[in-house]
Enzyme design. Structure first.
Site, PDB file in Angstrom:
ATOM      1  N   ASP A   1      47.398  28.768 -12.775  1.00 41.78           N
ATOM      2  CA  ASP A   1      46.087  28.354 -12.282  1.00 41.78           C
ATOM      3  C   ASP A   1      46.034  28.698 -10.794  1.00 41.78           C
ATOM      4  O   ASP A   1      47.020  29.117 -10.186  1.00 41.78           O
ATOM      5  CB  ASP A   1      45.827  26.864 -12.559  1.00 41.78           C
ATOM      6  CG  ASP A   1      44.328  26.558 -12.553  1.00 41.78           C
ATOM      7  OD1 ASP A   1      43.537  27.385 -12.049  1.00 41.78           O
ATOM      8  OD2 ASP A   1      43.922  25.481 -13.038  1.00 41.78           O
TER       9      ASP A   1
HETATM   10  C1  NOJ Z   1      40.966  26.431 -11.172  1.00 41.74           C
HETATM   11  C2  NOJ Z   1      40.661  25.852 -12.515  1.00 41.74           C
HETATM   12  O1  NOJ Z   1      41.546  24.789 -12.796  1.00 41.74           O
HETATM   13  C3  NOJ Z   1      40.757  26.863 -13.636  1.00 41.74           C
HETATM   14  O2  NOJ Z   1      40.321  26.271 -14.820  1.00 41.74           O
HETATM   15  C4  NOJ Z   1      39.959  28.075 -13.303  1.00 41.74           C
HETATM   16  O3  NOJ Z   1      40.038  28.999 -14.354  1.00 41.74           O
HETATM   17  C5  NOJ Z   1      40.485  28.685 -12.024  1.00 41.74           C
HETATM   18  N1  NOJ Z   1      40.370  27.725 -10.948  1.00 41.74           N
HETATM   19  C6  NOJ Z   1      39.756  29.962 -11.651  1.00 41.74           C
HETATM   20  O4  NOJ Z   1      38.473  29.681 -11.245  1.00 41.74           O
END
Ligand code: NOJ
Length: 745
Positions: free
Chosen positions: A289
């Site tokens: 993430d």
């Molecule tokens: C953080 C989020 O937790 C995740 O779900 C997302 O895909 C990413 N950022 C990218 O935006």
């Protein structure tokens, strides 16, 4: 010189022929052979470059932790993927740098959070899940994929398959609610919708099962918070939708921000290396993430970026999203012998495989087609599909006074509340390039539906979140002057989603007070709710006889709501997540365990609260219709199920009301005595049926051993002979019951 000519040849699509390995097909799949042939040419730096994902700095979806020159990074071969770049022209510009200006000309993958639509925004996933209509959910993901791929995107960071029992957590909007069975079925539908059966098709995209794992169990519902769950619960509750997505061929996984058993998920070999890539034999690609590789050090289990990179790559995280650790640290770690280059090769192989499967080596610009983008974006077919999805996502919570559907005797309709004339908040969180300008809001939807047959009188009443009561008098005047008051209350779209936990989940601001004052006027009320999570609605349930949960339904919100209000569609949604009486009850869920002291009225030493019921205010599986469905007795084709055989469970369902309607017929089981405690009810089947008024249909379910198994802490699936109860009904609390014995062969 010779090498360069060779490389440019394979990048236009004939790698097997050019390098003479076409003959290997048969021994190795063509894609594997092509992957290997590229890998062999790569320097260590180039390999590590593929493992780096950076964001478009103008469209951030997280905190930027490092500043960089995007074009120079790509030119240097230090980027394998970008996120948050979209549009046929813009993606083409970045792709041209990768394909024309880098030594190996390896195309980039463009990813984005296409969670519920790209521009044609569909209902938030939690709402879609309340439809229990897997075909529509699959179609909704397909609509999103075809619009997003037309804008140059290859990869969505969806579906989010985190099970959660905590409505304080803002990210409940993105998932399928609290149940692993429903969650798994929906995970599969979404993966199929995004990916179709050919990733290289121009209108399909790679999906991503996230967030692996346990993210929905953050303590206190607080975003990014500590998670501590037993391995048994992990495997029984949180992992099944991930396993189902892997089984359905999801192309990628994303790790989660939380720790699990003291180890941050992105650095957890137990989760990624052992379970995902080991037990499940998953050969797709795993992305971190946003900056979660770097955050391993912040959690305090590694020193600095280097320690974090070592842990993450060892655990099996293949791509570093905006963490900048791999690109700066891995080369040194390999050269010093701390990280084995075979780990890097494995990661890069997975990344290249995906690029081949998407067809990017054959044509890196295959998704950069401005003509298709113009045709696909917000097309009428897409809007129609979203409207069908939206009206089935609505859940009728109360209709005690029979006000709905609104008949044409209501000539003057008051439309009151901060969500009534509010396109932006219909979009919900994670709405990609959604724009309020493209939304039919509630006021527009209702005005179009009534045409000349009634007059709509609008008053805002109050803001979503403020203590300003100055709009009350006008709202009360309007309510008094009308035959019925449609009151639109709820949350704004930033109150749920990432970084949006709430400790109090009643209606924000002075909205409940506004409702109380409108109630005093005596005008009949229809309460419409737009929110991204289950709310505490104890007062509302007691005092308002007509309540419709409309969630955040996207660009067709107003039309879908009008369809339900005026009876063009008879609501059929059933909650995918329970609503609590009060925050103090959380976590509250339908599939609880019996305990050694189950609740008995009037007894003190039993599991209960002194000031609140045990059960939810509205349970998972609950939802009303304008008609009534009556369930006959369950018929089993045998009172024993012998290991290896199938048991048929038949239930007649009759539409005894005055409208045609759809019903979600739900089947639950209880394993009465097992070697570990089992829930009092577990969903094991459902079917959504349509019945004309007066019609009866027998619904048949089949149960066999896999439905009766459960998972032990060590991952073994087991079953126990003995008594099972089976329940069928329109929600878990109103069911018919039967019993059977499971016996060994
Ligand atoms: C953080 C989020 O937790 C995740 O779900 C997302 O895909 C990413 N950022 C990218 O935006």
């Amino acid at each position: 010189m010779k090498t360069n000519r060779w490389i440019s040849t394979f990048c236009i699509g004939s790698i097997c022929m050019t390098c003479g390995i076409g003959n290997l097909a048969g021994a190795v799949t063509p894609v594997e052979a092509r992957v290997d042939s590229v890998l062999r040419l790569m320097t260590l730096t180039e390999k590590i470059g593929q493992m780096n994902q950076i964001s478009n700095t103008e469209e951030l979806t997280g905190q930027q932790i490092e500043y960089f020159d995007t074009k120079e990074l790509i030119k240097g071969g230090h980027v394998g993927s970008m996120l948050n770049v979209s549009g046929a022209e813009q993606t083409r510009r970045y792709q041209e740098i990768a394909v024309n200006d880098t030594r190996l000309r390896i195309p980039l993958i463009f990813g984005m959070d296409i969670v519920h639509g790209f521009k044609t925004i569909s209902p938030i996933p939690l709402a879609e899940s309340c439809s229990w209509n897997l075909d529509l959910i699959e179609q909704s993901a397909r609509v999103a994929a075809s619009e997003a791929t037309a804008a140059g995107l290859h990869w969505t960071f969806a579906p989010m398959v985190d099970i959660t029992r905590d409505p304080r957590w803002g990210r409940v909007i993105e998932g399928a609610g609290e149940d692993p069975y429903l969650g798994s079925a929906i995970a599969v539908a979404r993966v199929k919708g995004f990916q179709g059966d050919d990733l290289a098709a121009h209108n399909t995209m790679a999906a991503c099962a996230k967030h692996f794992a346990g993210y929905g169990a953050g303590e206190g519902g607080r975003e990014y918070n500590t998670v501590d769950i037993s391995e048994q619960r992990l495997r029984e509750l949180y992992l099944p939708p991930f396993a189902a997505a892997a089984e359905a061929g999801v192309a990628t996984f994303m790790t989660s921000f939380n720790e699990l058993m003291g180890v941050p998920a992105t650095g957890s070999s137990f989760l990624v290396r052992d379970i995902l890539k080991g037990e499940w034999n998953y050969d797709g690609m795993v992305v971190s993430d946003w900056s979660s590789v770097a955050e391993i050090a912040v959690h305090g289990v590694a020193e600095g970026k280097s320690g974090a990179a070592r842990l993450a790559v060892t655990a099996g995280c293949d791509m570093d999203m905006e963490g900048h650790c791999y690109v700066s640290e891995l080369e040194d770690l390999v050269r010093r012998g701390i990280v084995d280059e075979s780990l890097i090769d494995d990661a890069v192989r997975r990344i290249l495989r995906l690029k081949f499967e998407l067809g990017l080596f054959d044509d890196p610009y295959r998704y950069c087609d401005a003509g298709r983008e113009a045709r696909e974006t917000l097309s009428a077919e897409k809007r129609d599909a979203v409207r069908a999805m939206a009206r089935e996502s609505i859940v009728l919570l109360e209709n005690r006074d029979g006000i709905l559907p609104l008949s044409n005797r209501y000539k003057n309709i008051a439309l009151i509340g901060p969500l009534a004339d509010n396109p932006d908040d219909m979009l919900g969180s994670w709405c990609a390039l959604g724009n309020g300008k493209n939304v039919v809001d509630i006021r527009q939807g209702i005005e179009q539906a009534v045409g000349e047959s009634a007059t709509i009188h609008y008053a805002k009443g109050c803001d979503i979140e403020s203590d300003d009561r100055s709009g009350f008098p006008e709202a009360i005047r309007v309510a008094k002057s009308c035959d019925v008051a449609v009151v639109c209350l709820g949350e704004d779209r930033f109150m749920s989603g990432e970084g949006a936990s709430r400790a109090k989940i009643t209606l924000p601001g002075v909205q409940r007070e506004l409702l109380q004052e409108i109630k005093e006027t005596g005008t009949p009320i229809v309460l419409l709710l737009n929110n991204g999570r289950p709310l505490v609605l104890d007062w509302e349930k007691e005092h308002i006889g007509t309540i419709v949960e409309c969630w955040q339904l996207g660009v067709e919100a107003g039309n879908a709501i009008a369809d339900v209000l005026f009876g063009a569609y008879n609501p059929s949604g059933k909650l995918a997540m329970s609503f609590p009486y009060t925050e103090g009850q959380i976590p509250v869920y339908y599939n609880y365990k019996n305990t050694g002291r189950p609740y008995e009225p009037e007894m003190r030493y039993v599991s209960h609260y002194q000031d609140c019921p045990n059960e939810p205010l509205y349970s998972f599986g609950y939802g009303l219709s304008y008609t009534r469905f009556e369930y006959g007795a369950i018929e089993l084709d045998s009172d024993t199920l012998v290991e290896g055989n199938t048991l048929r469970v038949t239930v007649p369902v009759t539409n005894t009301g005055n409208y045609d309607g759809d019903e979600v017929v739900q089947l639950y089981i209880r394993d009465v005595c097992a070697r570990v405690t089992r829930p009092v009810k577990e969903l094991k089947g459902f079917e959504k049926i349509t019945l004309k008024k007066g019609e009866t249909r027998s619904v048949v379910f089949e149960l066999s051993l896999p439905d009766l198994e459960y998972v032990l802490a060590d991952g073994r699936r087991v079953w126990d002979p003995g008594m099972f109860e089976v329940f069928v009904g329109g929600n878990p609390d109103e069911v018919k019951k039967a019993e059977f014995m499971l016996v060994a062969k």
